[in-house]
Enzyme design. Structure first.
Site, PDB file in Angstrom:
ATOM      1  N   HIS A   1       0.811  -1.222   0.000  1.00  0.00           N
ATOM      2  CA  HIS A   1       0.000   0.000   0.000  1.00  0.00           C
ATOM      3  C   HIS A   1       0.847   1.276   0.000  1.00  0.00           C
ATOM      4  O   HIS A   1       0.641   2.209   0.772  1.00  0.00           O
ATOM      5  CB  HIS A   1      -1.084   0.006   1.083  1.00  0.00           C
ATOM      6  CG  HIS A   1      -0.653  -0.123   2.519  1.00  0.00           C
ATOM      7  ND1 HIS A   1       0.378   0.591   3.076  1.00  0.00           N
ATOM      8  CD2 HIS A   1      -1.153  -0.864   3.544  1.00  0.00           C
ATOM      9  CE1 HIS A   1       0.497   0.299   4.358  1.00  0.00           C
ATOM     10  NE2 HIS A   1      -0.417  -0.592   4.651  1.00  0.00           N
TER      11      HIS A   1
ATOM     12  N   HIS B   1      -7.153  -8.690  13.791  1.00  0.00           N
ATOM     13  CA  HIS B   1      -6.959  -7.423  13.064  1.00  0.00           C
ATOM     14  C   HIS B   1      -7.638  -7.558  11.701  1.00  0.00           C
ATOM     15  O   HIS B   1      -7.505  -8.594  11.042  1.00  0.00           O
ATOM     16  CB  HIS B   1      -5.455  -7.192  12.903  1.00  0.00           C
ATOM     17  CG  HIS B   1      -5.057  -5.955  12.171  1.00  0.00           C
ATOM     18  ND1 HIS B   1      -5.812  -4.807  12.168  1.00  0.00           N
ATOM     19  CD2 HIS B   1      -3.960  -5.679  11.417  1.00  0.00           C
ATOM     20  CE1 HIS B   1      -5.196  -3.877  11.443  1.00  0.00           C
ATOM     21  NE2 HIS B   1      -4.078  -4.381  10.978  1.00  0.00           N
TER      22      HIS B   1
ATOM     23  N   GLU C   1      -7.276  -5.552   8.906  1.00  0.00           N
ATOM     24  CA  GLU C   1      -6.686  -5.023   7.665  1.00  0.00           C
ATOM     25  C   GLU C   1      -6.625  -6.159   6.635  1.00  0.00           C
ATOM     26  O   GLU C   1      -6.488  -7.339   6.980  1.00  0.00           O
ATOM     27  CB  GLU C   1      -5.296  -4.423   7.926  1.00  0.00           C
ATOM     28  CG  GLU C   1      -4.827  -3.589   6.738  1.00  0.00           C
ATOM     29  CD  GLU C   1      -3.651  -2.648   7.043  1.00  0.00           C
ATOM     30  OE1 GLU C   1      -3.121  -2.677   8.161  1.00  0.00           O
ATOM     31  OE2 GLU C   1      -3.279  -1.881   6.120  1.00  0.00           O
TER      32      GLU C   1
ATOM     33  N   ASP D   1      -4.633  -7.524   4.633  1.00  0.00           N
ATOM     34  CA  ASP D   1      -3.586  -8.541   4.537  1.00  0.00           C
ATOM     35  C   ASP D   1      -3.791  -9.690   5.526  1.00  0.00           C
ATOM     36  O   ASP D   1      -3.141 -10.726   5.412  1.00  0.00           O
ATOM     37  CB  ASP D   1      -2.185  -7.924   4.691  1.00  0.00           C
ATOM     38  CG  ASP D   1      -2.050  -7.017   5.891  1.00  0.00           C
ATOM     39  OD1 ASP D   1      -3.042  -6.391   6.292  1.00  0.00           O
ATOM     40  OD2 ASP D   1      -0.932  -6.931   6.434  1.00  0.00           O
TER      41      ASP D   1
ATOM     42  N   HIS E   1      -2.387  -1.340  15.319  1.00  0.00           N
ATOM     43  CA  HIS E   1      -2.335   0.006  14.828  1.00  0.00           C
ATOM     44  C   HIS E   1      -3.641   0.458  14.194  1.00  0.00           C
ATOM     45  O   HIS E   1      -3.700   1.574  13.646  1.00  0.00           O
ATOM     46  CB  HIS E   1      -1.181   0.161  13.811  1.00  0.00           C
ATOM     47  CG  HIS E   1      -1.422  -0.580  12.520  1.00  0.00           C
ATOM     48  ND1 HIS E   1      -1.505   0.090  11.323  1.00  0.00           N
ATOM     49  CD2 HIS E   1      -1.648  -1.863  12.230  1.00  0.00           C
ATOM     50  CE1 HIS E   1      -1.740  -0.770  10.343  1.00  0.00           C
ATOM     51  NE2 HIS E   1      -1.823  -1.953  10.880  1.00  0.00           N
TER      52      HIS E   1
ATOM     53  N   ASP F   1      -0.050  -7.284  14.031  1.00  0.00           N
ATOM     54  CA  ASP F   1       1.041  -6.531  13.399  1.00  0.00           C
ATOM     55  C   ASP F   1       2.174  -6.167  14.367  1.00  0.00           C
ATOM     56  O   ASP F   1       3.340  -6.050  13.961  1.00  0.00           O
ATOM     57  CB  ASP F   1       0.513  -5.229  12.791  1.00  0.00           C
ATOM     58  CG  ASP F   1      -0.119  -5.439  11.429  1.00  0.00           C
ATOM     59  OD1 ASP F   1       0.195  -6.447  10.778  1.00  0.00           O
ATOM     60  OD2 ASP F   1      -0.920  -4.584  11.022  1.00  0.00           O
TER      61      ASP F   1
ATOM     62  N   TYR G   1       9.613  -1.011   9.831  1.00  0.00           N
ATOM     63  CA  TYR G   1       8.201  -1.288  10.118  1.00  0.00           C
ATOM     64  C   TYR G   1       7.662  -0.302  11.157  1.00  0.00           C
ATOM     65  O   TYR G   1       6.593   0.295  10.993  1.00  0.00           O
ATOM     66  CB  TYR G   1       8.084  -2.726  10.634  1.00  0.00           C
ATOM     67  CG  TYR G   1       6.690  -3.256  10.669  1.00  0.00           C
ATOM     68  CD1 TYR G   1       6.134  -3.868   9.550  1.00  0.00           C
ATOM     69  CD2 TYR G   1       5.898  -3.153  11.813  1.00  0.00           C
ATOM     70  CE1 TYR G   1       4.841  -4.363   9.578  1.00  0.00           C
ATOM     71  CE2 TYR G   1       4.621  -3.633  11.846  1.00  0.00           C
ATOM     72  CZ  TYR G   1       4.091  -4.244  10.728  1.00  0.00           C
ATOM     73  OH  TYR G   1       2.812  -4.721  10.756  1.00  0.00           O
TER      74      TYR G   1
ATOM     75  N   HIS H   1       3.479 -10.743  10.802  1.00  0.00           N
ATOM     76  CA  HIS H   1       4.462 -10.570   9.712  1.00  0.00           C
ATOM     77  C   HIS H   1       5.851 -10.939  10.231  1.00  0.00           C
ATOM     78  O   HIS H   1       6.199 -10.622  11.375  1.00  0.00           O
ATOM     79  CB  HIS H   1       4.536  -9.120   9.233  1.00  0.00           C
ATOM     80  CG  HIS H   1       3.280  -8.596   8.611  1.00  0.00           C
ATOM     81  ND1 HIS H   1       2.812  -9.014   7.390  1.00  0.00           N
ATOM     82  CD2 HIS H   1       2.410  -7.653   9.051  1.00  0.00           C
ATOM     83  CE1 HIS H   1       1.706  -8.352   7.096  1.00  0.00           C
ATOM     84  NE2 HIS H   1       1.424  -7.528   8.085  1.00  0.00           N
TER      85      HIS H   1
HETATM   86 FE1  FEO Z   1      -2.291  -3.739   9.730  1.00  0.00          FE
HETATM   87 FE2  FEO Z   1      -0.428  -6.335   8.507  1.00  0.00          FE
HETATM   88  O1  FEO Z   1      -1.895  -5.218   8.696  1.00  0.00           O
END
Ligand code: FEO
Length: 405
Positions: A24, A78, A80, A82, A145, A164, A196, A229
């Site tokens: 993104h 989460h 988001e 991904d 986040h 995350d 990150y 991640h």
């Molecule tokens: Fe906030 Fe890896 O997504």
């Protein structure tokens, strides 16, 4: 892809995205991983999904361990994309599963998917779920986040699934911290963590400190931190917690980064004596040209150094567009505890240096003024002034840095 057992019957079922370079808009030169986890207990429980492009891969991973229709619980830490965007495919295979999610997560989930036939249970900090031999503890982490974010602690295994937080974008053959450090290097890992943090978590330093204190107050023991991640922290989870505390407290290298752009190389020519002046004061200095570097890289380098000099030619009475873009991105990240100066060339009217200082002061950052401006091309005299400017800035950085030691 082979699944990885991180504790008995607790598996990583995630995927490695070797090829992603634009996350993104945030550049990921080393790719990333989308980590999700499966527990084979009396109630089979899945934690998070993966980016939709890879839903077949995680489903194959799950199938190598169990029939997906047997999944009883899905914890969504989460929302988001991904981590969430394969939930439709998973729910298709496990339509009777119950989803555990925060209230804000549920509201988001309902915007992304038709959830009318899904069993959704809202959880909050302190809620627990027994899945057989194990108990899960939910910990909301709003704005770490996203508003929906939470972590889940597996009590019996002492595993914190942290979404995350504590992650990094790095696709590698290593799944664990000790493997990564053996195969690659601690410096490379730390750089990925700072990248990150700078690009995703910089605005949330106070929240991070408070949340870590809250978790420590709960007195929970942590054997493993399993983020969504990058590598899983099994050898030394305290390393990443301490790094986060340091970053949240504004820790930086006592160095300088020069971040600049240029039209006809005049501002660029100024960077050389400025750099030399900094170096001769015994301060480390890096140089980043904006048009040659991803903006997320520039922000990482900004974050790593205590001082930053921003250079720009004047264009239409203002700063160069790439410099404006960098400052707009930086402002959203709400940087703190850094000192900034500015320099640049101009033709018939100045403006860039003044505008840069205005923007930096709006962010509440410390500044060293005035900056240096040169007409058209730096003369030998201008270059001496640039050298002195660099040296003076280096001295200021050293002095300012002592506040944080
Ligand atoms: Fe906030 Fe890896 O997504």
């Amino acid at each position: 892809m082979k699944t990885i057992e991180i504790k008995p019957d607790v598996y990583w079922v995630g995927v490695i995205d070797w090829a992603i370079r634009d996350f993104h808009g945030y550049v990921t030169p080393n790719g990333t991983t989308y980590n999700n986890y499966l527990i084979l207990d009396e109630q089979i429980t899945l934690f998070d999904t993966v980016k939709h492009d890879f839903s077949e891969v995680t489903i194959e991973n799950i199938k190598s361990l169990t029939d997906p229709s047997k999944i009883k619980n899905i914890v969504i830490n989460h929302i988001e994309n991904d981590h969430l965007s394969s939930i439709g495919d998973i729910m298709h295979l496990a339509p009777d599963a119950t989803i555990y999610i925060t209230d804000r997560g549920r509201k988001g989930l309902e915007r992304f998917f038709d959830t009318s036939k899904w069993d959704i249970k809202v959880v909050k900090t302190g809620d627990t779920l027994n899945i057989g031999r194990r108990n899960l503890l939910f910990l909301e982490t709003p704005m770490l986040h996203w508003p929906d974010s939470m972590m889940t602690y597996i009590k019996e295994d002492k595993v914190l699934i942290s979404q995350d937080a504590f992650g990094q974008h790095y696709a590698s053959s290593a799944r664990f911290d000790d493997e990564f450090i053996t195969c690659f290097s601690i410096t490379e890992l730390e750089d990925a963590i700072k990248d990150y943090y700078a690009n995703i978590l910089m605005p949330f330093g106070t929240l991070i400190k408070n949340k870590i204190a809250e978790v420590q107050k709960l007195g929970i023991e942590i054997d493993i931190i399993a983020p969504d991640h990058g590598i899983i922290w099994r050898k030394d989870p305290s390393k990443i917690i301490n790094m986060y505390l340091d970053m949240a407290n504004g820790k930086a290298d006592p160095g300088v980064v020069i971040i600049y752009d240029t039209m006809w190389h005049s501002t660029e020519q100024m960077t050389v004596p400025i750099m030399q002046g900094i170096k001769d004061e015994g301060v480390n200095v890096k140089v980043v040209k904006l048009r040659a570097s991803p903006i997320s890289f520039a922000v990482k380098e900004f974050w790593k150094a205590r001082g930053c000099l921003i250079g720009s030619p004047t264009l239409n009475n203002s700063m160069f567009p790439t410099v404006a873009e960098f400052l707009a991105y930086l402002k959203g990240l709400r940087p703190k505890n850094r000192i900034v100066g500015s320099f640049g060339s101009y033709g018939w009217s100045g403006g860039a240096v003044k505008n840069i200082y205005e923007e930096v002061k709006k962010m509440g950052l410390e500044t060293m003024e005035p900056g240096v401006q040169v007409l058209y091309r730096p003369s030998d005299e201008d270059k001496k002034q640039c050298y002195e400017f660099g040296a003076e800035f280096a001295r200021k950085v050293k002095e300012y840095h002592t506040k944080f030691e």
